[in-house]
Design a protein around this motif. Sequence first.
Motif, PDB file in Angstrom:
ATOM      1  N   TRP A 144       0.693  -1.079  -0.016  1.00  0.00           N
ATOM      2  CA  TRP A 144      -0.092  -0.016   0.169  1.00  0.00           C
ATOM      3  C   TRP A 144       0.992   1.166   0.014  1.00  0.00           C
ATOM      4  O   TRP A 144       2.035   1.250   0.588  1.00  0.00           O
ATOM      5  N   THR A 145       0.264   2.264  -0.731  1.00  0.00           N
ATOM      6  CA  THR A 145       0.985   3.410  -0.558  1.00  0.00           C
ATOM      7  C   THR A 145      -0.264   4.625  -1.076  1.00  0.00           C
ATOM      8  O   THR A 145      -1.158   4.091  -1.381  1.00  0.00           O
ATOM      9  N   ARG A 146      -0.133   5.717  -0.712  1.00  0.00           N
ATOM     10  CA  ARG A 146      -1.129   6.714  -1.373  1.00  0.00           C
ATOM     11  C   ARG A 146      -0.211   8.018  -1.700  1.00  0.00           C
ATOM     12  O   ARG A 146       0.524   8.406  -1.005  1.00  0.00           O
ATOM     13  N   THR A 166      -6.275   8.534  -4.869  1.00  0.00           N
ATOM     14  CA  THR A 166      -4.945   7.883  -5.407  1.00  0.00           C
ATOM     15  C   THR A 166      -4.064   6.973  -4.335  1.00  0.00           C
ATOM     16  O   THR A 166      -2.766   7.098  -4.279  1.00  0.00           O
ATOM     17  N   SER A 167      -4.802   6.059  -3.907  1.00  0.00           N
ATOM     18  CA  SER A 167      -4.329   5.080  -2.947  1.00  0.00           C
ATOM     19  C   SER A 167      -3.954   3.769  -3.991  1.00  0.00           C
ATOM     20  O   SER A 167      -4.577   3.562  -4.833  1.00  0.00           O
ATOM     21  N   ARG A 191     -10.971  11.403   4.975  1.00  0.00           N
ATOM     22  CA  ARG A 191      -9.767  11.094   4.254  1.00  0.00           C
ATOM     23  C   ARG A 191      -8.629  11.957   4.903  1.00  0.00           C
ATOM     24  O   ARG A 191      -7.453  11.624   4.947  1.00  0.00           O
ATOM     25  N   GLU A 197      -8.840   2.986   1.744  1.00  0.00           N
ATOM     26  CA  GLU A 197      -8.045   3.668   0.872  1.00  0.00           C
ATOM     27  C   GLU A 197      -6.838   3.957   1.891  1.00  0.00           C
ATOM     28  O   GLU A 197      -5.602   4.258   1.008  1.00  0.00           O
ATOM     29  N   HIS A 198      -6.835   3.680   3.028  1.00  0.00           N
ATOM     30  CA  HIS A 198      -5.523   4.160   3.908  1.00  0.00           C
ATOM     31  C   HIS A 198      -5.100   2.896   4.670  1.00  0.00           C
ATOM     32  O   HIS A 198      -4.209   3.251   5.344  1.00  0.00           O
TER      33      HIS A 198
END
Length: 516
Positions: free
Chosen positions: A62-64, A110-111, A216, A279-280
């Motif tokens: 994972w990243t964002r 944008t994750s 978010r 998303e996170h």
Amino acid sequence: MDRRAFLKATGGAVTGAAAVNLFDPARAWAGAQAPRHPTFPSPPFTLGVASGDPTESGVVLWTRLAPDPLVPGGGLPPNPLLVEWQVATDDAFSHVVAHGQDRVGADVATSVHIEVNGLRHDSVYWYRFRAGDEISPVGRTRTAPKRRSSPQHVRFATASCQDYQAGFYTAHRAMAAEDLAFVLFLGDYIYEGRPNPLALRQHDGLAEPLTLDEYRSRHARYKSDPDLQTCHATFPWIVTFDDHEVDNNWADEIPQDPANQPHDQFMARRAAAFQAYWEHMPLRRATRPTGPDMLLNRRLKWGDLVQVDVLDTRQYRSDQPADLVGANDPAATMMGSEQEAWLSAGLTNSQALWNCLAQQTMVAQNDRTAGPTETYDFDNWDGYRVPRQRLLADLARVPNPVVVTGDRHASWICDLKQDFYDPASATIAAELTGSSITSGGDGDPNIFHAVYDPIMAESPHWKFIDNRRGFLLCDLDRDRWLTDLRVVSTVRSPDATVSTLAQFVTEAGVRGVSVA
């Protein structure tokens, strides 16, 4: 390169402009030359990197991308971006074993959620991302042993309840310095509370989050912490939520204050909270929510040493009862019928030596008043007594069951009894309830023990209680489950010290837990 060398090489923290330059962008990158676009106004990997849900052949990465993560859109235009990724057997990425690319956009903040497969079992890997000429911090992860193997040992931590406003994440820094296979995070990753001008650190916004952009931003505020980023970058995490990721004490489709949150508004809020949570977190794409629904319960295995069943005790539960009559309602549910059947079947078919339930609120009976008067927090399993008996019956059928729990903002080490009112009844399992990372601020042990020691004298299934902040370190082999309670001296200073306050043991073949 081992874990300590990894931390030294990365400087411990993995955030900010310096972190983007942890390795030379001129080093070899598998695949085609990186596109020279897009360009970013500032480094986009401000929230670090993470991995999660390890299997014998893979892991989630994972990243964002968010140059300005506290503003809507993260400081990026809405058009999709191409992100490349690499997995290597060494931190210098001289032996890349998997690579690819993904196109992500504003619909997922944008994750990036990459499900890497084909890796070697029970092995350590390093990973990184690139967008344009920008390269992410380096993360370290590992895969699980083969399902049919018999590993001799595993070491992991459990944690929960990290209110950003309540203090610093020194516990995460200490956790990252341990030698762990993974971290189990048991809920309350964020808190939905409004900003408190008197708090040590400040939440963003002006009130509780309600919209997707607001959730978010709240997640980004938490993810910006360097100690939390370091811990994510050092081990794979296995996560589940509790209540504060949405709204305090919510139950299924019912908010804490239904008079102030009409049903349609709360369901929209729940959908926004779930979307931002996914998303996170290093979660698989199959768990991506559909509106206000998200399938989060799942099962992971570490060979035949331990099976970990991750539960969701929020999304399907009945509303909290008001009294003991309601707490004994046979129609009540904590997990919902489908999840309960899934867990029961999984325990029945388990071939593991240890059976671990990773869940949110205390299972053990937890009276809050000394003497004949009974007072309970009915948000816990004390409010769902008939479902609790079904759970205990399932646990009684499997060898070496251990429940790991969060939520309580204190450490409560207990035996789970067939009948909590009868100390002579059968002990079914051990429950290890860990303290908070920060929530509640620095606990006062003197006040805490003055209140609860008299109740403990009436509650022989309680083996140990304390309210200092920290995490549990679990060390399992084929003979015993050893648990260290690691506590911080204070959450009010980033320079706090960490020590082992107590140690607990469960012997294989012996149900329950004792103070070592």
